[in-house]
Write an enzyme that holds these catalytic residues in place. Structure first.
Site, PDB file in Angstrom:
ATOM      1  N   ASN A 197       0.839  -1.192   0.000  1.00 24.17           N
ATOM      2  CA  ASN A 197       0.000   0.000   0.000  1.00 24.17           C
ATOM      3  C   ASN A 197       0.880   1.250   0.000  1.00 24.17           C
ATOM      4  OD1 ASN A 197       0.564  -0.973   2.688  1.00 24.17           O
ATOM      5  ND2 ASN A 197      -0.914   0.485   3.526  1.00 24.17           N
ATOM      6  N   ILE A 198       0.405   2.280  -0.696  1.00 26.26           N
ATOM      7  CA  ILE A 198       1.142   3.533  -0.837  1.00 26.26           C
ATOM      8  C   ILE A 198       0.176   4.661  -0.500  1.00 26.26           C
ATOM      9  CG2 ILE A 198       2.506   4.966  -2.392  1.00 26.26           C
ATOM     10  CD1 ILE A 198       2.824   2.395  -4.164  1.00 26.26           C
ATOM     11  N   GLU A 215      -3.209  -4.233  -3.347  1.00 19.85           N
ATOM     12  CA  GLU A 215      -3.803  -5.036  -4.420  1.00 19.85           C
ATOM     13  C   GLU A 215      -3.721  -4.297  -5.758  1.00 19.85           C
ATOM     14  OE1 GLU A 215      -5.069  -4.313  -1.473  1.00 19.85           O
ATOM     15  OE2 GLU A 215      -6.390  -5.894  -0.709  1.00 19.85           O
ATOM     16  N   CYS A 257     -10.429  -4.020   0.138  1.00 15.29           N
ATOM     17  CA  CYS A 257     -11.471  -3.005   0.333  1.00 15.29           C
ATOM     18  C   CYS A 257     -12.434  -3.057  -0.855  1.00 15.29           C
ATOM     19  CB  CYS A 257     -10.837  -1.626   0.484  1.00 15.29           C
ATOM     20  SG  CYS A 257     -10.195  -0.930  -1.057  1.00 15.29           S
ATOM     21  N   CYS A 274     -10.949  -2.010  -4.230  1.00 15.88           N
ATOM     22  CA  CYS A 274     -10.107  -3.035  -4.858  1.00 15.88           C
ATOM     23  C   CYS A 274     -10.926  -4.200  -5.390  1.00 15.88           C
ATOM     24  CB  CYS A 274      -9.052  -3.541  -3.867  1.00 15.88           C
ATOM     25  SG  CYS A 274      -7.724  -2.366  -3.609  1.00 15.88           S
TER      26      CYS A 274
HETATM   27 ZN    ZN Z   1      -8.122  -1.580  -1.503  1.00 18.13          ZN
END
Ligand code: ZN
Length: 130
Positions: free
Chosen positions: A43-44, A55, A90, A93
């Site tokens: 994650n960024i 993802e 989430c 995603c």
């Molecule tokens: Zn997500």
């Protein structure tokens, strides 16, 4: 059960590179293509605009390299510097992935020395599509 050793190793490693200065929730994933190539991502986060989940990072890397056929994704995440917890994609995603995968695409979350398996259809049965 499928052997996910390589994916778990790569996702765990990718998680250490997460940029999560706002939530301190770090996620690493490994996305396996049907040709057996594996793309990983973390994650960024961003303080000004929407952050990118692990993802979507992995999918963006793979798709930009020409990949279109995906087998499964392994997700490992949790609070920074803590053991992984149950971590599922989430909603954003789930919608994003559903554009590129078949209904039987597998999503694994790994935590507490166990692996939980889902299909995209189970997690996202009625996505939006143009
Ligand atoms: Zn997500």
């Amino acid at each position: 059960m499928i052997n996910l050793r390589d994916e778990i190793m790569l996702a765990t490693d990718a998680r250490t590179r997460a940029y999560a200065k706002y939530t301190e929730y770090t996620v690493g994933v490994a996305l396996k293509c049907k040709n057996n190539k594996i793309y990983y991502g973390c994650n960024i986060e961003n303080g000004g605009i929407q952050s990118i989940c692990a993802e979507r990072t992995a999918f963006a890397k793979a798709i930009s390299e020409g990949e279109r056929e995906f087998s499964h994704i392994v997700i490992i995440g949790g609070p920074k510097d803590k053991d992984p917890e149950r971590c599922l994609p989430c909603g954003y995603c789930r919608q994003f992935m559903s554009e590129f995968v078949n209904k039987d695409f597998k999503i694994y979350t790994v935590y507490d020395k166990k692996v939980e398996e889902y299909t995209i259809e189970e997690l996202f049965p009625h996505g939006f599509s143009l």
